[in-house]
Design a protein around this motif. Structure first.
Motif, short mmCIF file in Angstrom:
data_model
loop_
_atom_site.label_atom_id
_atom_site.label_comp_id
_atom_site.label_asym_id
_atom_site.label_seq_id
_atom_site.Cartn_x
_atom_site.Cartn_y
_atom_site.Cartn_z
N GLU A 222 0.85 -1.19 0.00
CA GLU A 222 0.00 0.00 0.00
C GLU A 222 0.88 1.24 0.00
OE1 GLU A 222 -3.55 -1.56 2.95
OE2 GLU A 222 -1.74 -0.71 3.81
N ALA A 223 0.23 2.40 -0.07
CA ALA A 223 0.91 3.69 0.04
C ALA A 223 2.05 3.81 -0.97
CB ALA A 223 1.43 3.91 1.46
N PHE A 224 1.76 3.40 -2.20
CA PHE A 224 2.76 3.44 -3.25
C PHE A 224 2.53 4.61 -4.19
CE2 PHE A 224 -0.58 0.33 -4.25
CZ PHE A 224 -1.16 0.94 -5.37
N GLY A 225 3.52 4.83 -5.05
CA GLY A 225 3.44 5.94 -5.99
C GLY A 225 3.22 5.49 -7.41
N LYS A 226 3.56 6.36 -8.34
CA LYS A 226 3.30 6.10 -9.76
C LYS A 226 4.15 4.93 -10.27
CE LYS A 226 6.76 9.39 -11.40
NZ LYS A 226 7.00 10.62 -12.20
N ILE A 227 3.78 4.44 -11.43
CA ILE A 227 4.53 3.36 -12.08
C ILE A 227 5.92 3.86 -12.45
CG2 ILE A 227 4.66 1.90 -14.14
CD1 ILE A 227 1.61 1.73 -14.06
#
Length: 271
Positions: free
Chosen positions: A141-146
């Motif tokens: 969770e709490a991830f950013g863009k690809i």
């Protein structure tokens, strides 16, 4: 190597999630450090234990409520999942709001200076937040863009972090890590400066925590792709701005008053 198992222990039908283990660990380390500091400032450690009994459930309920409210478009059709906090889905700002309400009520009922109590807690709270982000890591969770594998490798990240950032077939920016590092740096700075003679007046350790956390959270939130939204606005970014400005204003206002020093401890009656 595949993604890490979010389940720490399976006991028959009972599953113990790493998410809960990590957050609980952060809370108890924070409590231990806060108890040590409370003794120095003249606060009875039993008050810390009593406070935790009220604050933990309030923080969890508020954190989950905050998250569900801003994800209501999903949860209105999945009411059976509303209480499933073991799968993630709690908002740290919600937890802080819930705990803050309990702090105000608790300190006034016990006759403890509210801002002194917050000063004792603040550095350990941001430390617990930094640890807690690794619960998000385990739940992916709490991830950013690809992003790309090459980019993550260029950051010199350990392989286990890079592997865990492969989410639904694409590598993601590890924004959980950025916020965790920001929080832990804030913890170190507050701990390193809190006991400097004449530096902080009561309430200012807490205000510096709010300023530090909200400033970093604003930028990290801008990189995330799973933000809670209110229309086109990222809720946590707007709240970060309000808290950052509000903390500075309140700090400046209190500086103009005869507020005792933090190191004076419980001798003060200022609340």
């Amino acid at each position: 190597m595949g993604a890490l198992n979010p389940i720490a222990l399976q006991l028959g039908p009972l599953q113990i999630h790493w998410y809960g283990v990590i957050i609980t660990t952060g809370v108890f380390i924070a409590l231990w450090l806060s108890v040590r500091e409370s003794k120095r400032r003249g606060i009875d450690p039993d008050d810390l234990y009593d406070f935790l009994l009220w604050a933990l459930p309030a923080a969890l309920i508020a954190a989950r409520t905050y998250y569900v409210v801003f994800q209501w478009s999903y949860y209105k059709d999945h009411l059976n999942e509303v209480i499933a906090i073991w799968d993630g889905g709690i908002a740290i700002y919600g937890a802080l709001i819930g705990a803050a309400i309990v702090v105000v009520w608790f300190t006034h009922s016990r006759g403890i200076p509210t801002f002194l109590f917050l000063d004792v807690l603040a550095p350990t709270v941001i430390m617990a937040q930094g640890i807690g982000r690794w619960g998000n890591f385990m739940n992916q969770e709490a991830f950013g863009k690809i992003t790309t594998l090459a980019h993550l490798q260029a950051l010199h990240l350990p392989d286990f972090i890079i592997t865990q950032m492969n989410i639904e077939g694409a590598y993601r920016t590890p924004t959980f890590l950025y916020e965790s590092l920001w929080d832990l740096i804030g913890f170190v700075l507050l701990m390193a400066t809190r006991h400097r003679e004449g530096l902080y007046r009561q309430g200012e350790v807490f205000f510096m925590y709010v300023i530090w956390y909200s400033f970093g959270r604003f930028f990290v939130e801008g990189m995330r792709t799973d933000s809670l939204m209110l229309g086109p606005a990222r809720v946590s970014q707007w709240l970060s701005v309000v808290l950052f400005v509000g903390a500075w204003c309140w700090l400046i206002i209190r500086r103009r008053r005869q507020v005792p020093l933090y190191l004076a401890g419980i001798k003060s009656t200022v609340k």
